[in-house]
Scaffold this motif. Structure first.
Motif, PDB file in Angstrom:
ATOM      1  N   TYR A 164      29.351   7.810  41.094  1.00 26.47           N
ATOM      2  CA  TYR A 164      28.500   7.065  41.601  1.00 26.47           C
ATOM      3  C   TYR A 164      28.947   5.413  41.352  1.00 26.47           C
ATOM      4  O   TYR A 164      29.698   4.924  40.320  1.00 26.47           O
ATOM      5  CB  TYR A 164      27.060   6.628  40.901  1.00 26.47           C
ATOM      6  N   VAL A 165      28.556   4.445  42.258  1.00 26.32           N
ATOM      7  CA  VAL A 165      29.272   3.021  42.079  1.00 26.32           C
ATOM      8  C   VAL A 165      27.962   2.518  41.419  1.00 26.32           C
ATOM      9  O   VAL A 165      26.585   2.687  41.634  1.00 26.32           O
ATOM     10  CB  VAL A 165      29.105   2.390  43.502  1.00 26.32           C
ATOM     11  N   GLY A 166      28.207   1.701  40.515  1.00 26.65           N
ATOM     12  CA  GLY A 166      27.328   0.996  39.514  1.00 26.65           C
ATOM     13  C   GLY A 166      26.672   1.661  38.424  1.00 26.65           C
ATOM     14  O   GLY A 166      26.031   1.038  37.599  1.00 26.65           O
ATOM     15  N   LEU A 167      27.118   2.655  37.817  1.00 24.98           N
ATOM     16  CA  LEU A 167      26.404   3.434  37.092  1.00 24.98           C
ATOM     17  C   LEU A 167      27.816   3.288  35.833  1.00 24.98           C
ATOM     18  O   LEU A 167      28.685   3.932  36.226  1.00 24.98           O
ATOM     19  CB  LEU A 167      26.344   4.895  37.170  1.00 24.98           C
ATOM     20  N   SER A 168      27.347   2.800  34.694  1.00 25.43           N
ATOM     21  CA  SER A 168      28.373   2.900  33.621  1.00 25.43           C
ATOM     22  C   SER A 168      28.586   4.197  32.929  1.00 25.43           C
ATOM     23  O   SER A 168      27.627   5.200  33.016  1.00 25.43           O
ATOM     24  CB  SER A 168      27.925   1.627  32.471  1.00 25.43           C
TER      25      SER A 168
ATOM     26  N   SER B 204      41.391  12.793  57.953  1.00 29.78           N
ATOM     27  CA  SER B 204      42.422  12.124  57.289  1.00 29.78           C
ATOM     28  C   SER B 204      41.891  11.152  56.050  1.00 29.78           C
ATOM     29  O   SER B 204      43.027  10.521  55.599  1.00 29.78           O
ATOM     30  CB  SER B 204      43.117  11.146  58.277  1.00 29.78           C
ATOM     31  N   SER B 205      41.006  11.235  55.657  1.00 34.27           N
ATOM     32  CA  SER B 205      40.392  10.114  54.693  1.00 34.27           C
ATOM     33  C   SER B 205      40.998  10.574  53.450  1.00 34.27           C
ATOM     34  O   SER B 205      40.831  11.668  53.111  1.00 34.27           O
ATOM     35  CB  SER B 205      38.704  10.200  54.477  1.00 34.27           C
ATOM     36  N   GLU B 206      41.286   9.329  52.557  1.00 36.79           N
ATOM     37  CA  GLU B 206      41.656   9.616  51.141  1.00 36.79           C
ATOM     38  C   GLU B 206      40.611   8.920  50.209  1.00 36.79           C
ATOM     39  O   GLU B 206      39.403   8.845  50.711  1.00 36.79           O
ATOM     40  CB  GLU B 206      42.917   8.870  51.022  1.00 36.79           C
ATOM     41  N   THR B 207      40.897   9.061  49.007  1.00 38.30           N
ATOM     42  CA  THR B 207      39.693   8.425  48.150  1.00 38.30           C
ATOM     43  C   THR B 207      39.158   7.042  48.851  1.00 38.30           C
ATOM     44  O   THR B 207      39.749   6.063  49.115  1.00 38.30           O
ATOM     45  CB  THR B 207      40.212   7.964  46.743  1.00 38.30           C
ATOM     46  N   HIS B 208      37.808   6.949  48.802  1.00 37.67           N
ATOM     47  CA  HIS B 208      37.028   5.907  49.628  1.00 37.67           C
ATOM     48  C   HIS B 208      35.559   5.481  48.890  1.00 37.67           C
ATOM     49  O   HIS B 208      35.075   6.422  48.253  1.00 37.67           O
ATOM     50  CB  HIS B 208      37.132   6.045  51.045  1.00 37.67           C
ATOM     51  N   VAL B 209      35.083   4.397  49.154  1.00 40.88           N
ATOM     52  CA  VAL B 209      33.873   4.153  48.953  1.00 40.88           C
ATOM     53  C   VAL B 209      32.912   4.549  50.032  1.00 40.88           C
ATOM     54  O   VAL B 209      33.306   4.528  51.250  1.00 40.88           O
ATOM     55  CB  VAL B 209      33.418   2.504  48.875  1.00 40.88           C
TER      56      VAL B 209
ATOM     57  N   ALA C 244      28.946   5.567  46.528  1.00 42.10           N
ATOM     58  CA  ALA C 244      29.757   6.345  45.509  1.00 42.10           C
ATOM     59  C   ALA C 244      31.389   6.291  45.811  1.00 42.10           C
ATOM     60  O   ALA C 244      31.448   5.848  46.907  1.00 42.10           O
ATOM     61  CB  ALA C 244      29.326   7.865  45.416  1.00 42.10           C
ATOM     62  N   LEU C 245      32.334   6.609  44.905  1.00 40.44           N
ATOM     63  CA  LEU C 245      33.526   6.618  45.148  1.00 40.44           C
ATOM     64  C   LEU C 245      33.784   8.190  45.335  1.00 40.44           C
ATOM     65  O   LEU C 245      33.472   8.915  44.427  1.00 40.44           O
ATOM     66  CB  LEU C 245      34.337   6.002  44.099  1.00 40.44           C
ATOM     67  N   THR C 246      34.711   8.697  46.339  1.00 38.35           N
ATOM     68  CA  THR C 246      34.969   9.909  46.355  1.00 38.35           C
ATOM     69  C   THR C 246      36.414  10.309  46.739  1.00 38.35           C
ATOM     70  O   THR C 246      36.736   9.602  47.441  1.00 38.35           O
ATOM     71  CB  THR C 246      33.859  10.774  47.493  1.00 38.35           C
ATOM     72  N   MET C 247      36.856  11.022  46.208  1.00 39.42           N
ATOM     73  CA  MET C 247      38.145  11.721  46.910  1.00 39.42           C
ATOM     74  C   MET C 247      37.872  11.983  48.326  1.00 39.42           C
ATOM     75  O   MET C 247      36.749  12.410  48.755  1.00 39.42           O
ATOM     76  CB  MET C 247      38.400  13.230  46.176  1.00 39.42           C
ATOM     77  N   GLY C 248      38.881  11.754  49.287  1.00 39.77           N
ATOM     78  CA  GLY C 248      38.588  11.939  50.655  1.00 39.77           C
ATOM     79  C   GLY C 248      38.861  13.379  50.907  1.00 39.77           C
ATOM     80  O   GLY C 248      39.402  14.264  50.201  1.00 39.77           O
ATOM     81  N   ILE C 249      38.726  13.861  52.268  1.00 44.08           N
ATOM     82  CA  ILE C 249      39.011  15.341  52.790  1.00 44.08           C
ATOM     83  C   ILE C 249      40.598  15.422  52.536  1.00 44.08           C
ATOM     84  O   ILE C 249      41.047  16.655  52.263  1.00 44.08           O
ATOM     85  CB  ILE C 249      38.553  15.299  54.116  1.00 44.08           C
ATOM     86  N   ALA C 250      41.442  14.354  52.927  1.00 46.72           N
ATOM     87  CA  ALA C 250      42.671  14.498  52.858  1.00 46.72           C
ATOM     88  C   ALA C 250      43.167  14.762  51.586  1.00 46.72           C
ATOM     89  O   ALA C 250      44.075  15.843  51.200  1.00 46.72           O
ATOM     90  CB  ALA C 250      43.466  13.530  53.579  1.00 46.72           C
TER      91      ALA C 250
END
Ligand code: F6R
Length: 248
Positions: free
Chosen positions: A69-73, A149-154, A179-185
């Motif tokens: 998640y974005v913003g959680l320590s 084709s997505s890579e790690t993204h917001v 969140a930040l996630t690995m992409g499908i690619a």
């Protein structure tokens, strides 16, 4: 695609843990891609028990998690970093420096995505990626419509995913919006993928993923294009597939 039927959640978890232990014992420096959520909890429990009872060692293992998640320590108990420590890393002998998650607190989120991709590359790629299946077919936090084709993204989390995850938070409004996630690619570059599916509520989406041509409306349908996917699903999750005798 290989489908292994498990009797129930416990059996699925035990089979998944054995699969992972075999990979851990069989390679000199395996890179495991790990997932969070409800599905792998039983698998992590079996890995903890096995470490305790059989001393399986993880000193040579490296891990990269799918998302954060974005913003959680890291010490927020809803962060995936906290989850991984609590459910697995804190109980096995893996060096902390070998475990990786995207940094949801990074000031430069785009830069963090690029760093995460290079990190995976530097580790030599993921040998075995563990996945759960979202109710809408998402894998990682790749929601329907995410380019293959997505890579790690917001990612902006959809209402349905935020609602599904709200059970872990005080209220729906405290579920992060991004969140930040690995992409499908990124996921598809893993050498092997292990998808775990449990419960009647996942039966519809599992049947869809197995019957449809790969399309971006069902992110997990991309797995039909990967050459080494193992699905361990329990009878409830396979109920519709079996009714239509699609895979058996
Ligand atoms: C978790 C993840 C998600 C979950 C999926 C299923 O790291 O990336 O894709 O695997 O939302 O969640 P559960 O297992 O809670 O049903």
């Amino acid at each position: 695609m290989k489908i292994i039927e498990a009797r129930n959640y416990e059996d699925m978890s035990k089979k998944a843990a054995s699969f992972i232990i075999e990979k851990v014992n069989g390679s000199s420096a395996p890179v495991l891609g790990l997932a969070t959520g409800g599905t792998p909890l039983g698998t992590y429990r079996f890995l903890r028990e096995d470490h305790l009872n059989n001393q399986t060692s993880y000193q040579h293992v490296y891990t990269v998690n799918l998302d954060e998640y974005v913003g959680l320590s890291p010490d927020d108990d809803n962060s995936y970093t906290f989850y991984m420590k609590k459910e697995l890393f804190g109980h096995i002998d893996i060096p902390a420096s070998h475990t990786h998650l995207p940094d949801g607190m990074a000031a430069d989120l785009q830069g963090e995505c690029r760093r995460y991709e290079s990190l995976i590359e530097r580790l030599g790629g993921v040998d075995l990626q563990l996945l759960g299946l979202g109710m809408n077919g998402h894998i990682g936090f790749n929601e329907p419509g995410t380019p293959f084709s997505s890579e790690t993204h917001v990612v902006e989390l959809t209402d349905s995913t935020r609602k599904a995850n709200a059970r872990y938070f005080d209220s729906l409004s405290s579920v992060p919006a991004q969140a930040l996630t690995m992409g499908i690619a990124t996921i598809m570059r893993s050498k092997q993928i292990l998808l775990l599916v449990s419960g009647k509520k996942k039966a519809g989406i599992l049947a869809k993923l197995l019957s449809e041509q790969p399309n971006e409306d069902i992110p997990a349908s991309v797995l039909n294009m990967h050459q080494d996917v193992v699905i361990i699903a329990d009878s409830d999750a396979l109920s519709i597939v079996k009714e239509r005798s699609m895979a058996f």
